[in-house]
Design a protein around this motif. Structure first.
Motif, PDB file in Angstrom:
ATOM      1  N   GLY A 100      -3.819   3.054  -2.790  1.00  0.00           N
ATOM      2  CA  GLY A 100      -3.226   4.770  -1.703  1.00  0.00           C
ATOM      3  C   GLY A 100      -1.519   4.719  -2.412  1.00  0.00           C
ATOM      4  N   CYS A 101      -0.951   4.134  -2.665  1.00  0.00           N
ATOM      5  CA  CYS A 101       0.210   4.161  -3.399  1.00  0.00           C
ATOM      6  C   CYS A 101       1.256   5.559  -4.141  1.00  0.00           C
ATOM      7  N   VAL A 102      -0.501   7.158  -4.404  1.00  0.00           N
ATOM      8  CA  VAL A 102       0.066   7.267  -5.447  1.00  0.00           C
ATOM      9  C   VAL A 102      -1.554   8.745  -5.044  1.00  0.00           C
ATOM     10  N   LEU A 103      -1.168   9.853  -5.317  1.00  0.00           N
ATOM     11  CA  LEU A 103      -2.436  10.467  -5.257  1.00  0.00           C
ATOM     12  C   LEU A 103      -1.737  11.295  -5.947  1.00  0.00           C
ATOM     13  N   ARG A 159       0.833  -1.015  -0.176  1.00  0.00           N
ATOM     14  CA  ARG A 159       0.032  -0.164   0.167  1.00  0.00           C
ATOM     15  C   ARG A 159       0.994   1.417   0.013  1.00  0.00           C
ATOM     16  N   SER A 160       0.575   2.140   1.204  1.00  0.00           N
ATOM     17  CA  SER A 160       1.555   2.881   0.892  1.00  0.00           C
ATOM     18  C   SER A 160       2.631   3.308   0.932  1.00  0.00           C
ATOM     19  N   LEU A 161       3.467   1.615   2.191  1.00  0.00           N
ATOM     20  CA  LEU A 161       4.925   2.112   1.821  1.00  0.00           C
ATOM     21  C   LEU A 161       5.429   1.578   0.413  1.00  0.00           C
ATOM     22  N   PHE A 162       4.720   1.517  -0.407  1.00  0.00           N
ATOM     23  CA  PHE A 162       5.371   1.017  -1.441  1.00  0.00           C
ATOM     24  C   PHE A 162       5.380   2.227  -2.865  1.00  0.00           C
ATOM     25  N   SER A 163       4.770   3.793  -1.937  1.00  0.00           N
ATOM     26  CA  SER A 163       4.521   4.925  -2.602  1.00  0.00           C
ATOM     27  C   SER A 163       5.915   5.572  -3.260  1.00  0.00           C
ATOM     28  N   LYS A 164       7.007   5.574  -3.096  1.00  0.00           N
ATOM     29  CA  LYS A 164       8.307   5.997  -3.650  1.00  0.00           C
ATOM     30  C   LYS A 164       8.553   4.737  -4.794  1.00  0.00           C
ATOM     31  N   GLU A 165       8.591   3.943  -4.876  1.00  0.00           N
ATOM     32  CA  GLU A 165       8.693   2.980  -6.114  1.00  0.00           C
ATOM     33  C   GLU A 165       7.858   2.805  -6.611  1.00  0.00           C
ATOM     34  N   SER A 166       6.618   3.116  -6.610  1.00  0.00           N
ATOM     35  CA  SER A 166       5.789   3.387  -7.596  1.00  0.00           C
ATOM     36  C   SER A 166       5.531   4.274  -8.704  1.00  0.00           C
ATOM     37  N   ARG A 167       5.800   5.141  -8.004  1.00  0.00           N
ATOM     38  CA  ARG A 167       6.303   6.497  -8.817  1.00  0.00           C
ATOM     39  C   ARG A 167       7.107   6.146  -9.410  1.00  0.00           C
ATOM     40  N   SER A 168       8.701   5.645  -9.305  1.00  0.00           N
ATOM     41  CA  SER A 168       9.770   5.891  -9.845  1.00  0.00           C
ATOM     42  C   SER A 168       9.062   4.865 -11.240  1.00  0.00           C
ATOM     43  N   ILE A 169       8.088   3.792 -11.179  1.00  0.00           N
ATOM     44  CA  ILE A 169       7.916   2.789 -12.971  1.00  0.00           C
ATOM     45  C   ILE A 169       6.797   2.918 -13.153  1.00  0.00           C
ATOM     46  N   ILE A 170       6.268   4.113 -12.667  1.00  0.00           N
ATOM     47  CA  ILE A 170       4.179   4.588 -13.120  1.00  0.00           C
ATOM     48  C   ILE A 170       5.440   4.854 -14.727  1.00  0.00           C
ATOM     49  N   PRO A 171       6.016   6.023 -14.776  1.00  0.00           N
ATOM     50  CA  PRO A 171       6.106   6.276 -16.438  1.00  0.00           C
ATOM     51  C   PRO A 171       6.596   5.244 -17.306  1.00  0.00           C
ATOM     52  N   SER A 172       7.507   4.360 -16.242  1.00  0.00           N
ATOM     53  CA  SER A 172       7.681   3.318 -17.436  1.00  0.00           C
ATOM     54  C   SER A 172       6.211   1.896 -18.313  1.00  0.00           C
ATOM     55  N   LEU A 173       5.530   1.998 -16.915  1.00  0.00           N
ATOM     56  CA  LEU A 173       4.046   1.007 -17.091  1.00  0.00           C
ATOM     57  C   LEU A 173       3.881   2.427 -18.554  1.00  0.00           C
ATOM     58  N   LEU A 174       3.698   3.824 -18.772  1.00  0.00           N
ATOM     59  CA  LEU A 174       2.985   4.406 -19.502  1.00  0.00           C
ATOM     60  C   LEU A 174       3.209   4.133 -20.208  1.00  0.00           C
ATOM     61  N   ASP A 175       4.648   4.253 -21.212  1.00  0.00           N
ATOM     62  CA  ASP A 175       5.180   4.404 -21.861  1.00  0.00           C
ATOM     63  C   ASP A 175       5.249   2.737 -23.049  1.00  0.00           C
ATOM     64  N   LYS A 176       5.306   1.222 -21.630  1.00  0.00           N
ATOM     65  CA  LYS A 176       5.152   0.267 -22.324  1.00  0.00           C
ATOM     66  C   LYS A 176       3.555   0.109 -23.010  1.00  0.00           C
ATOM     67  N   ALA A 177       2.701   0.973 -21.773  1.00  0.00           N
ATOM     68  CA  ALA A 177       1.188   1.347 -22.371  1.00  0.00           C
ATOM     69  C   ALA A 177       0.994   1.331 -24.713  1.00  0.00           C
ATOM     70  N   LYS A 178       2.413   1.798 -24.793  1.00  0.00           N
ATOM     71  CA  LYS A 178       2.072   1.784 -26.570  1.00  0.00           C
ATOM     72  C   LYS A 178       2.102   0.615 -27.125  1.00  0.00           C
TER      73      LYS A 178
END
Length: 85
Positions: A78-81, A38-57
């Motif tokens: 609740g990892c990101v707001l 959950r929120s303990l993964f917040s920092k890591e999730s913010r770093s990986i979201i751009p890769s996920l969005l790029d891979k969405a292509k």
């Protein structure tokens, strides 16, 4: 705990691996981490979201489905707001 190394390894698979099933499973692992930590993964999730969005292509349905589920899980856990992006 510190999940930076694990996240970095998953991110590398998501960005560079050519095997669709490996990419899909790596994305699913990110979802499970977000769901469990959950929120303990917040920092890591913010770093990986751009890769996920790029891979969405990608045009592969399995990868796109995994990305959608993972982004939903990151948001619902609740990892990101909304203000983070």
């Amino acid at each position: 705990g510190d999940y930076t190394e694990l996240t970095r390894a998953l991110k590398k698979i998501i960005e560079k691996d050519l095997n669709v099933m490996c990419v899909s499973r790596a994305i699913d692992c990110v979802a499970k981490l977000a769901e469990g930590l959950r929120s303990l993964f917040s920092k890591e999730s913010r770093s990986i979201i751009p890769s996920l969005l790029d891979k969405a292509k990608d045009k592969n349905k399995a990868v796109l489905s995994s990305i959608g589920k993972t982004l939903d899980t990151i948001w619902m856990s609740g990892c990101v707001l909304l203000g983070d992006y």
